[in-house]
Design an enzyme around this catalytic site. Structure first.
Site, PDB file in Angstrom:
ATOM      1  N   ARG A  92       0.803  -1.303  -0.133  1.00 13.60           N
ATOM      2  CA  ARG A  92       0.545  -0.353   0.237  1.00 13.60           C
ATOM      3  C   ARG A  92       1.034   0.916   0.288  1.00 13.60           C
ATOM      4  O   ARG A  92       0.089   2.351   0.476  1.00 13.60           O
ATOM      5  CB  ARG A  92      -1.366  -0.152   1.520  1.00 13.60           C
ATOM      6  CG  ARG A  92      -1.803  -0.793   1.498  1.00 13.60           C
ATOM      7  CD  ARG A  92      -2.932  -0.434   0.067  1.00 13.60           C
ATOM      8  NE  ARG A  92      -4.095  -2.469   0.301  1.00 13.60           N
ATOM      9  CZ  ARG A  92      -3.295  -3.551  -0.991  1.00 13.60           C
ATOM     10  NH1 ARG A  92      -2.429  -3.152  -1.351  1.00 13.60           N
ATOM     11  NH2 ARG A  92      -4.001  -4.390  -0.756  1.00 13.60           N
ATOM     12  N   SER A 103     -10.247   0.611   3.877  1.00 17.61           N
ATOM     13  CA  SER A 103      -9.690   0.028   5.043  1.00 17.61           C
ATOM     14  C   SER A 103      -9.227   1.935   5.625  1.00 17.61           C
ATOM     15  O   SER A 103      -8.775   2.738   5.000  1.00 17.61           O
ATOM     16  CB  SER A 103      -9.240  -0.998   5.369  1.00 17.61           C
ATOM     17  OG  SER A 103      -8.884  -1.959   4.362  1.00 17.61           O
ATOM     18  N   GLU A 123      -4.318   3.932   6.622  1.00 20.07           N
ATOM     19  CA  GLU A 123      -4.338   3.531   5.173  1.00 20.07           C
ATOM     20  C   GLU A 123      -4.883   5.125   4.523  1.00 20.07           C
ATOM     21  O   GLU A 123      -4.963   5.237   3.247  1.00 20.07           O
ATOM     22  CB  GLU A 123      -5.519   2.172   4.534  1.00 20.07           C
ATOM     23  CG  GLU A 123      -4.833   1.804   3.335  1.00 20.07           C
ATOM     24  CD  GLU A 123      -5.054   0.762   2.606  1.00 20.07           C
ATOM     25  OE1 GLU A 123      -4.557   0.379   3.041  1.00 20.07           O
ATOM     26  OE2 GLU A 123      -5.644   0.075   2.117  1.00 20.07           O
TER      27      GLU A 123
HETATM   28  C1  LIG Z   1     -15.601   0.371  -0.440  1.00 19.82           C
HETATM   29  C2  LIG Z   1     -13.863   0.667  -0.776  1.00 19.82           C
HETATM   30  C3  LIG Z   1     -13.630  -0.617  -0.622  1.00 19.82           C
HETATM   31  C4  LIG Z   1     -11.653  -0.405  -1.018  1.00 19.82           C
HETATM   32  N1  LIG Z   1     -11.282  -1.519  -1.524  1.00 19.82           N
HETATM   33  C5  LIG Z   1      -9.847  -1.372  -1.950  1.00 19.82           C
HETATM   34  C6  LIG Z   1      -8.748  -2.392  -1.198  1.00 19.82           C
HETATM   35  O1  LIG Z   1      -9.678  -3.743  -1.951  1.00 19.82           O
HETATM   36  N2  LIG Z   1      -7.790  -2.046  -2.423  1.00 19.82           N
HETATM   37  C7  LIG Z   1      -7.319  -0.734  -2.396  1.00 19.82           C
HETATM   38  O2  LIG Z   1      -5.645  -0.577  -2.544  1.00 19.82           O
HETATM   39  N3  LIG Z   1      -8.416  -0.036  -1.529  1.00 19.82           N
HETATM   40  C8  LIG Z   1      -8.863   0.107  -1.545  1.00 19.82           C
HETATM   41  N4  LIG Z   1     -10.045   1.022  -1.288  1.00 19.82           N
HETATM   42  C9  LIG Z   1      -9.595   1.951  -1.208  1.00 19.82           C
HETATM   43  C10 LIG Z   1      -9.151   2.825  -2.243  1.00 19.82           C
HETATM   44  O3  LIG Z   1     -10.573   2.963  -3.102  1.00 19.82           O
HETATM   45  C11 LIG Z   1      -8.431   2.885  -2.921  1.00 19.82           C
HETATM   46  O4  LIG Z   1      -7.108   3.497  -2.441  1.00 19.82           O
HETATM   47  C12 LIG Z   1      -7.953   4.013  -4.196  1.00 19.82           C
HETATM   48  O5  LIG Z   1      -6.551   3.701  -4.796  1.00 19.82           O
HETATM   49  C13 LIG Z   1      -8.208   5.594  -4.220  1.00 19.82           C
HETATM   50  O6  LIG Z   1      -8.474   5.955  -5.172  1.00 19.82           O
HETATM   51  P1  LIG Z   1      -8.923   7.245  -5.838  1.00 19.82           P
HETATM   52  O7  LIG Z   1      -8.978   7.937  -7.049  1.00 19.82           O
HETATM   53  O8  LIG Z   1     -10.443   6.871  -4.785  1.00 19.82           O
HETATM   54  O9  LIG Z   1      -8.244   8.213  -4.972  1.00 19.82           O
HETATM   55  P2  LIG Z   1      -8.649   9.553  -3.909  1.00 19.82           P
HETATM   56  O10 LIG Z   1      -9.386   9.182  -2.297  1.00 19.82           O
HETATM   57  O11 LIG Z   1      -9.137  10.219  -5.114  1.00 19.82           O
HETATM   58  O12 LIG Z   1      -7.054  10.504  -3.270  1.00 19.82           O
HETATM   59  C14 LIG Z   1      -6.616   9.417  -2.635  1.00 19.82           C
HETATM   60  C15 LIG Z   1      -5.140   9.876  -2.066  1.00 19.82           C
HETATM   61  O13 LIG Z   1      -4.320  10.166  -3.804  1.00 19.82           O
HETATM   62  C16 LIG Z   1      -3.966  11.320  -4.445  1.00 19.82           C
HETATM   63  N5  LIG Z   1      -4.283  11.104  -6.195  1.00 19.82           N
HETATM   64  C17 LIG Z   1      -5.553  10.759  -6.224  1.00 19.82           C
HETATM   65  N6  LIG Z   1      -5.437  10.686  -8.006  1.00 19.82           N
HETATM   66  C18 LIG Z   1      -4.260  10.997  -8.296  1.00 19.82           C
HETATM   67  C19 LIG Z   1      -2.835  11.295  -8.716  1.00 19.82           C
HETATM   68  N7  LIG Z   1      -4.133  10.961 -10.537  1.00 19.82           N
HETATM   69  N8  LIG Z   1      -1.661  10.695  -9.667  1.00 19.82           N
HETATM   70  C20 LIG Z   1      -1.245  11.598  -8.042  1.00 19.82           C
HETATM   71  N9  LIG Z   1      -2.038  11.373  -7.160  1.00 19.82           N
HETATM   72  C21 LIG Z   1      -3.150  11.341  -7.363  1.00 19.82           C
HETATM   73  C22 LIG Z   1      -5.199  12.064  -3.715  1.00 19.82           C
HETATM   74  O14 LIG Z   1      -3.887  13.495  -3.765  1.00 19.82           O
HETATM   75  C23 LIG Z   1      -5.104  12.091  -2.648  1.00 19.82           C
HETATM   76  O15 LIG Z   1      -3.935  12.428  -1.806  1.00 19.82           O
HETATM   77  C24 LIG Z   1     -11.873   1.449  -1.041  1.00 19.82           C
HETATM   78  C25 LIG Z   1     -12.762   1.794  -0.642  1.00 19.82           C
HETATM   79  C26 LIG Z   1     -13.680   2.347  -0.351  1.00 19.82           C
HETATM   80  C27 LIG Z   1     -14.423   3.139  -0.451  1.00 19.82           C
END
Ligand SMILES: Cc1cc2nc3c(=O)[nH]c(=O)nc-3n(C[C@H](O)[C@H](O)[C@H](O)COP(=O)(O)OP(=O)(O)OC[C@H]3O[C@@H](n4cnc5c(N)ncnc54)[C@H](O)[C@@H]3O)c2cc1C
Length: 284
Positions: free
Chosen positions: A154, A204, A274
């Site tokens: 992660r 998480s 996380e």
């Molecule tokens: C119900 C649920 C289940 C989930 N299950 C998992 C799982 O099984 N495994 C897992 O790993 N995660 C899981 N997640 C967490 C999440 O979906 C992941 O971490 C995902 O990668 C976050 O993506 P996002 O676009 O929503 O990021 P955001 O929440 O929009 O951003 C997260 C961070 O990344 C940065 N960021 C966003 N886009 C970029 C970019 N293009 N370049 C650089 N930085 C950037 C942002 O500035 C922020 O700091 C889950 C979340 C939920 C709500």
């Protein structure tokens, strides 16, 4: 910002800017640099806790070309703003294996790369061939190989830097569509059974510590159901904090700190968040 996050929490962004092309992105970065504005990148908002008082400066969202994807044989080229779960399902249906683990990760490709998103034994590091990032300070565009991205559990070397992920190239393999479909169905059913998907959350809250599970430790420390305001440690999965309606970022942080301290005093394990906290990090 609340409607743009899966937690449904967070005050307003000073400027929310959607960019559709690399030229637009570089143009916005020039303005950000010229006026010294703070900058945040937002994907699907599924791993972020936005402060109640809002976010100063620019919150940037990658759309259009920067959220598109193209498929070239077993190579898939996706923009940083591309929806990861949708991409995983699409390529699996085409008979491309390797990304099916992500069929229920509700984030974007760019954020997934930075955090090395993963589930059920799969993670981004296993399928990423190359990535493109833009450095906002000088608009430099750089292509990175996996060893330069430096993936860990992660995490990656990009986490905590200012790099904006604009493209990821995946190297997949031919696989049986029906087998992939069955595998994804199983993963989605397992999630529905174990995760509180009916209430707003950000996945998480804590990373799993080496050799253990954060959810197991939190439950064993007796924290399931704990509540601060409308933030609650999920009754269904202890490593999820859910928003019962009007939870604030402050509620979530207060609750998460209580949980971390309870686990530490009971088991001597200090859990690391996380979820990404915008603004001052109270976990340091
Ligand atoms: C119900 C649920 C289940 C989930 N299950 C998992 C799982 O099984 N495994 C897992 O790993 N995660 C899981 N997640 C967490 C999440 O979906 C992941 O971490 C995902 O990668 C976050 O993506 P996002 O676009 O929503 O990021 P955001 O929440 O929009 O951003 C997260 C961070 O990344 C940065 N960021 C966003 N886009 C970029 C970019 N293009 N370049 C650089 N930085 C950037 C942002 O500035 C922020 O700091 C889950 C979340 C939920 C709500």
């Amino acid at each position: 910002m609340a409607p743009r996050t899966t937690f449904r929490i967070g005050g307003p962004a000073e400027f929310l800017v959607e960019v559709h092309t690399m030229a637009e992105l570089l143009g916005v970065l020039e303005v950000v640099g010229k006026y010294g504005l703070p900058l945040h990148i937002l994907g699907n908002g599924s791993n972020v806790l936005v402060p109640d008082e809002g976010v100063p400066g620019v919150v940037l969202v990658l759309e259009g070309d920067l959220a598109d994807r193209r498929i070239e044989g077993t190579r898939v080229v996706a923009g940083g703003g591309c929806n990861l779960a949708r991409l995983a399902v699409e390529v699996s249906r085409m008979g491309l294996g390797g990304l099916h683990f992500a069929c229920a990760i509700p984030g974007t490709v760019g954020a997934g790369l930075v955090i090395n998103a993963g589930a059920h034994g799969g993670e981004m590091s296993q399928v990423v061939a190359e990535a493109e990032v833009v450095w906002p300070e000088d608009g430099r565009v750089q292509r990175l190989r996996p060893e330069e991205i430096g993936f860990g559990y992660r995490t990656s070397r990009l986490l905590g830097t200012s790099a904006i992920v604009t493209e990821v190239v995946f190297d997949l393999y031919p696989a049986d569509r029906d087998e992939l479909a069955a595998r994804m169905k199983e993963l989605l059913e397992r999630r529905r059974a174990t995760q509180p998907l009916g209430l707003p959350n950000a996945g998480s809250i804590f990373k799993n510590p080496p050799g253990d599970y954060a959810g197991r430790l939190i439950e064993a420390a007796g924290c399931k159901g704990w509540r601060v305001g409308d933030a609650q440690v999920s009754e269904k999965h202890a490593n999820f904090i859910v928003n019962l309606g009007r939870a604030t970022a402050r509620d979530v942080i207060t609750l998460a700190l209580k949980v971390r301290d309870a686990v530490e005093s009971r088991f001597g394990v200090r859990l690391e968040p996380e979820v990404r906290i915008w603004g001052p990090n109270p976990f340091r």
